[in-house]
Design an enzyme around this catalytic site. Structure first.
Site, short mmCIF file in Angstrom:
data_model
loop_
_atom_site.label_atom_id
_atom_site.label_comp_id
_atom_site.label_asym_id
_atom_site.label_seq_id
_atom_site.Cartn_x
_atom_site.Cartn_y
_atom_site.Cartn_z
CG ASP A 21 45.46 26.52 49.96
OD1 ASP A 21 44.33 26.38 50.61
OD2 ASP A 21 45.96 27.65 49.90
N GLY A 55 35.15 49.56 38.48
CA GLY A 55 36.45 49.78 38.17
C GLY A 55 36.76 51.37 38.38
CG HIS A 66 29.60 48.14 44.35
ND1 HIS A 66 30.45 47.45 43.50
CD2 HIS A 66 29.66 49.42 44.24
CE1 HIS A 66 31.31 48.61 42.92
NE2 HIS A 66 30.84 49.68 43.28
CE LYS A 83 43.53 29.12 53.02
NZ LYS A 83 44.75 28.98 52.76
CB CYS A 105 30.04 50.25 40.02
SG CYS A 105 30.75 51.87 40.49
CE1 TYR A 106 35.06 52.48 33.30
CE2 TYR A 106 34.96 50.27 33.01
CZ TYR A 106 35.49 51.42 32.60
OH TYR A 106 36.09 51.77 31.22
#
Ligand code: XMP
Length: 515
Positions: A227, A55, A169, A366, A82-83
């Site tokens: 979709d 974040g 990350h 997707k 991370c955050y």
């Protein structure tokens, strides 16, 4: 019960990617905003583990997103990224700060000293970092297990409470052993078995549809896009004759598209209503040149046709929509169903007396939707389609549209797409990726010469972009050979065209579509 991981969202840019990376390892993951789920709800959901995302904030800023410390004693494993790593340390009473003016950004060498997360990872590896704050003092019970030249606590663990944090990350491709590190958390710490497979999902989704719908009627607006096509196939397989798919051909589809859609669905035992409404759309678009008016006119006509067909079918209990996970996340979880139902069928006719909305793809990303389509036996040309806007070729034909102009555009577009597809297939490792590519019929004519004769024909513009999210896009550096083939074939094969140009603007400042 499906085993699942909660990705608790604190606002970082890679948050969807974390959920994707978890699912890549066949563990189902849900992304939820931190302020939309309580500790009690988390416990009740039976998550196997929780990942705190990154974040943009500083944990010691009171306005930054925090979470109830009670979560740490819920007995559920947590991995902070991370955050999320800093937040975890803060919640466990450690100290966070920034050492002077330094930040680490980009590829950084991380050295580890063992620990569960680093099993199978070399002592030194390249990780992706993006931070200014760091864990300065470890919370009680934690051990620092990795560091960089600048960051003493690049990773920490409290094995007995199953709490882990990494400053880097692991979800980002540039982190060399990211998959191993995430996998260690999922399988070694959380004890996941990795049972998230499309085949299982497909069966479960069909059972859920049958349970919800009973013997009610379901209506679906089928556009031929990925979709709605996959949604139709899933419903067809689950409830067959109770389903009516309304496919409106507005005359602005790509070459062969209406036939392809019809063909894909004719084998299923469903009511398929294919309507050639092209005349009516063209009539409504007569004299319209303003792009916004064009879009609105097309949208309005679409609703009218859908409305009329719905009336003919009679009382429909359920409206099906191909809402996918990205739509749910983007509209903010919780409110998503209502937002999307408005958005998809904008001003949905009141007459459709439906009890509920059915959205069987709302858990899927997707590429998972594409996978499901393949699982259901949909042809590859439908499943791997690039995005195509609702207003279709209407917004790729500049100025007033006519049937003749659409025919020209359709032919030119088919040639260009064929050439790009051919080149991409011939060189899968090519340094370029074309995510969306099409032709635009401009309203500029120019002089040409063919067989000693003067011509005065249309100018076709080719558009090809490289993008992850379509929010921003770069023009694709297509090989000259592809451009040459398109530039030669289009004027030769589409006689009304005398000139072909390539669009070299990125987004921003341009948009992907021309109108
Ligand atoms: P723009 O032109 O806004 O396009 O840069 C970004 C992406 O969105 C698609 N697009 C649409 N999709 N209905 C849709 O379903 C629309 O009205 C529409 N307009 C643009 C466009 O093709 C690109 O992928």
């Amino acid at each position: 019960m499906q085993e699942k991981i909660l990705v608790l969202d604190f606002g970082g840019q890679y948050n969807q990617l974390i959920a994707r990376r978890v699912r890549d390892q066949h563990v189902y993951a849900e992304l939820k905003p931190y302020n939309k789920i309580s500790v009690e709800e988390i416990k009740a959901e039976g998550y196997k583990g929780i990942i705190f995302t990154g974040g943009p904030n500083s944990v010691y800023d009171p306005a930054s997103p925090h979470y109830d410390k009670a979560l740490l004693s819920a007995g559920i494993p947590i991995l902070g990224i991370c955050y999320g790593h800093q937040l975890l340390a803060w919640m466990a009473e450690g100290k966070i700060g920034s050492a002077g003016n330094f930040s680490e950004y980009g590829k950084v060498t991380v050295t580890h000293r063992g620990g569960v997360l680093f099993e199978g990872v070399p002592e030194e590896c390249v990780c992706w970092m993006s931070h200014t704050d760091s864990v300065m003092e470890l919370p009680e019970g934690f051990q620092g297990v990795a560091s960089t030249g600048m960051c003493a606590v690049a990773a920490m663990e409290d094995v007995s409470r199953r709490l882990f944090g990494v400053q880097f990350h692991p979800e980002v491709q540039h982190t060399q052993y990211g998959k191993t590190i995430l996998g260690n958390f999922l399988f070694k710490v959380c004890g996941c078995s990795g049972d998230w497979h499309m085949e299982n999902y497909c069966k479960q989704a069909m059972e859920a549809i049958r349970a919800k719908v009973g013997d009610g009627k379901v209506l679906l607006a089928l556009s031929g896009g990925v979709d709605s096509s996959v949604c139709a196939a899933l419903l067809a397989e689950a409830i067959g004759p109770q389903l009516t798919c309304v496919f409106v051909d507005h005359g602005m589809m790509r070459k062969n598209e209406p036939e392809e859609v019809r063909k894909a669905f004719e084998g299923w035992d469903i009511h398929f209503v294919g309507i050639d409404a092209s005349e009516r759309f063209l009539e409504a678009l007569k004299g319209v040149t303003d792009p916004e008016v064009k879009r609105k006119t097309i949208g309005e006509q679409f609703i009218r046709v859908f409305e009329e067909e719905g009336k003919k079918i009679g009382s429909v209990d359920f409206l099906a929509q191909g809402t996918i996970y990205a739509d749910v996340i983007e509209s903010g979880a919780g409110d998503a169903a209502t937002i999307k139902s408005h958005h998809n069928v904008g001003g949905l006719p009141d007459f459709v007396d439906f009890k509920e909305i059915v959205e069987p793809l709302r858990d899927l990303f997707k590429d998972e939707v594409r996978q499901l389509g393949r699982e259901l036996g949909l042809p590859e040309y439908l499943v791997s389609r690039q995005p195509f806007p609702g207003p279709g070729l209407g917004i790729r034909c500049i100025g007033e549209v006519t049937r003749e102009k659409f025919d020209i555009l359709r032919d030119a577009d088919a040639i260009f797409r064929e050439e790009v597809d051919k080149a991409a297939a011939a060189d899968p490792d090519a340094p370029w990726t074309a995510n969306q590519y099409f032709a635009v019929l401009t309203d500029t004519r120019s002089v040409g010469v063919m067989g000693d004769m003067r011509t005065y024909g249309y100018t076709v513009a080719l558009r090809c972009v490289t993008t992850d999210d379509f929010m921003s896009a770069d023009w694709t550096r297509l090989p000259y050979e592809v451009l040459e083939a398109a530039g030669t074939r289009i004027p030769n094969e589409v006689k009304q065209v005398s000139r072909v140009v390539y669009d070299i603007t990125s987004k921003p400042p341009a948009t992907v579509e021309w109108e």
